[in-house]
Design an enzyme around this catalytic site. Structure first.
Site, PDB file in Angstrom:
ATOM      1  N   ASP A 214      14.025 102.086  12.111  1.00 43.93           N
ATOM      2  CA  ASP A 214      13.278 102.844  13.105  1.00 43.93           C
ATOM      3  C   ASP A 214      13.843 104.257  13.225  1.00 43.93           C
ATOM      4  O   ASP A 214      15.058 104.458  13.213  1.00 43.93           O
ATOM      5  CB  ASP A 214      13.390 102.117  14.459  1.00 43.93           C
ATOM      6  CG  ASP A 214      12.564 102.747  15.541  1.00 43.93           C
ATOM      7  OD1 ASP A 214      11.339 102.865  15.372  1.00 43.93           O
ATOM      8  OD2 ASP A 214      13.157 103.136  16.576  1.00 43.93           O
ATOM      9  N   GLU A 274      11.428 104.701   8.434  1.00 41.89           N
ATOM     10  CA  GLU A 274      10.363 105.404   9.146  1.00 41.89           C
ATOM     11  C   GLU A 274      10.791 106.868   9.231  1.00 41.89           C
ATOM     12  O   GLU A 274      11.579 107.250  10.085  1.00 41.89           O
ATOM     13  CB  GLU A 274      10.172 104.824  10.555  1.00 41.89           C
ATOM     14  CG  GLU A 274       9.076 105.533  11.333  1.00 41.89           C
ATOM     15  CD  GLU A 274       9.117 105.264  12.825  1.00 41.89           C
ATOM     16  OE1 GLU A 274       8.063 105.338  13.462  1.00 41.89           O
ATOM     17  OE2 GLU A 274      10.219 105.002  13.356  1.00 41.89           O
TER      18      GLU A 274
END
Length: 530
Positions: A214, A274
């Site tokens: 993330d 990401e």
């Protein structure tokens, strides 16, 4: 640790299994509810593994299922080495992992290194400690500006709206690029980096096959935390270039090298980042030999339904990886962005285009990510104000509705909410009436459904030698269309125009609409073997 990490029924074998794998993103709250509380969980995933096997995916990416107060639905992690009771427990996770592996499906999980929950034991200790203490050094506490310290240390805005600083009782401020409940960690602190390694090993030793990282372009902040260039739109993880000091600081690459060093001790383990960085060269830096194996390239996700936009997205994505060891990594939807059925116009038009886009995505060389519900053609859902839960809604002063519309639970069976998602009608986000034809049960019986198209596409992708190779060659195409050939012989023609075009010569392997009349209709893709 499993030394070879092989799966008895694996579709993709070897340590580089991920290079052409199709990953399936499970947004855990919305996939399937196994205990009847209206919230998806690990038991729900276990119960629907047969669906994933028949769909033909190679691996799962499961969003955070760790203990959390759920200020950002799990991306505020209070303990990264346990399971939130809402979702199950470690025994349930171990059972899911074993059953997925037995079915030939690998399992990757979310790693959330940039920040913790404000309920994490470290942050509670930091609030109880004095300024300058070791406890506060794990986070980014700073004195405020102005003589009385009443102004935030810099002008950085939160991705979720409002300032990215919150003041505590003794007058200091702490940084949170997201919600106040998500304080940023300081990765210049060796203790922070060591704890991330401990978390990785905890899950790798249990047998997970890798991580989705993330905010992988976060974790490092420039020295002195200088003001950033004021920008009109500082919204959700958009790349605003070098003037935005919150993300893509050069120091982040040292963190990724450390992550990769741990992964390399576990043959076959991988990480996808990401990375919201639109500059091809900047994005490529995350894919150097000692950093990430994969990075999402979001250009296809953000492209309009336009031939030039779509071809440009493919060109830039391939150019990004051209000088790296990594393959391209394609995504059309996820839990942070409007679903592509809705982006492409919604209704019948959006669904027709989404079918065509699925064949485009799955024909491209590299890895592909499918978001739960993509295979059903799920659209976004307009929710009433009182149902909205995304922190963006409150943090923006109700100016931005947030991401709930693309997070509606998956419909499995029946004609009324909750369509087999849960034993109860009421679900954590409400499901609309009229979704009976959208359910997996209804679509499985229809050879012309979106689900049947995905099953056929994934079966071909997995078994046909036409998909060999990690490159493509652009071919001459009718006006308003794009066409390419893979080294193995696959030809993909996409017609996003308003007019039908002649079907090229070759054996038709699959099409997103009827091409039996020798015409490729508008908003249609076709796969051929030349």
């Amino acid at each position: 640790m499993d030394p070879d990490r092989s799966l008895p029924a694996a579709r993709s074998t070897g340590p580089d299994w991920w290079r052409d794998a199709v990953f399936y993103q499970v947004y855990i709250r919305s996939f399937a509810d196994g205990n009847g509380d209206g919230v998806g969980d690990l038991a729900g995933i276990r119960a629907h593994l047969p669906h994933l096997v028949e769909l033909g995916v190679d691996a799962l990416w499961i969003t955070p299922f760790y203990p959390s107060p759920m200020a950002d639905h799990g991306y505020d992690v209070a303990d990264p080495r346990d399971v939130e009771p809402t979702f199950g427990d470690l025994a349930e996770f171990d059972a899911l992992l074993a059953e997925a592996h037995a079915a030939g499906i690998r399992v990757t999980v979310d790693l959330v290194p940039n920040h913790s929950s404000h309920q994490h034991e470290w942050f509670r200790a930091a609030l109880a400690a004095a300024p300058g203490s070791p406890e506060r050094a794990r986070y980014l506490f700073r004195d405020g500006r102005s003589p009385d310290g009443a102004e935030p240390p810099n002008n950085w805005p939160s991705v979720f709206g409002g300032p990215s600083w919150t003041r505590v009782a003794d007058g200091q401020w702490y940084l949170h690029l997201f919600a106040p409940e998500q304080p940023d960690l300081d990765f210049t602190n060796p203790e922070v980096l060591a704890d991330l390694e401990t978390t990785m090993r905890f899950w790798l030793d249990r047998g997970v096959d890798g991580f989705r990282i993330d905010v992988a372009h976060g974790m490092a902040k420039p020295a002195g935390l200088p003001d950033m260039q004021p920008m009109e739109d500082t919204g959700l993880l958009d790349d605003h270039g070098p003037g935005d000091h919150r993300f893509d600081d050069d120091g982040v690459h040292a963190v990724h090298r450390h992550i990769r060093a741990v992964l390399d001790e576990y043959p076959g383990a991988m990480a996808v980042g990401e990375v919201w960085v639109s500059d091809d060269d900047r994005l490529a830096r995350y894919l150097r030999p000692d950093e990430l194996q994969l990075a999402f390239n979001f250009k296809l996700l953000t492209a309009d339904w336009d031939v030039d936009d779509l071809r440009d997205a493919v060109d830039h994505s391939l150019a990004t990886v051209a000088g790296t060891p990594a393959p391209a990594c394609w995504v059309l939807s996820n839990h942070d962005r409007p679903r592509h059925v809705t982006r492409y116009g919604g209704g019948e038009v959006g669904t027709r285009r989404a079918r065509a886009a699925a064949l485009l995505q799955l024909a491209l060389p590299g890895a592909a990510y499918v978001y739960n519900g993509d295979e059903l053609g799920m659209p976004d859902v307009d929710l009433p104000d009182e149902a909205l839960q995304d922190p963006i809604w409150e943090r923006s002063g109700h100016a931005e509705r947030g991401r709930d519309a693309c997070r509606i639970p998956v419909p499995w069976s029946g004609d009324e909410p909750s369509y087999g998602f849960s034993a109860r009608r009421e679900t954590w986000l409400p499901m609309p009436e009229g979704w009976g034809p959208l359910t997996a049960q209804a679509q499985a019986a229809d050879p012309g459904s979106v689900l049947s198209l995905y099953r056929s596409a994934l079966a071909l992708r997995r078994t046909s030698p036409a998909f060999a190779g990690e490159s493509l060659e652009w071919l001459p195409a009718p006006a308003g269309c794009l066409a390419f050939r893979r080294p193995g012989g696959l030809v993909c023609l996409l017609n996003p125009s308003a007019d039908g075009v002649p079907l090229p010569e070759g054996e038709v392997l699959l099409a997103s609409a009827d091409v039996s009349g020798g015409v490729v209709p508008p908003d249609t893709s076709v796969w051929l073997r030349a």
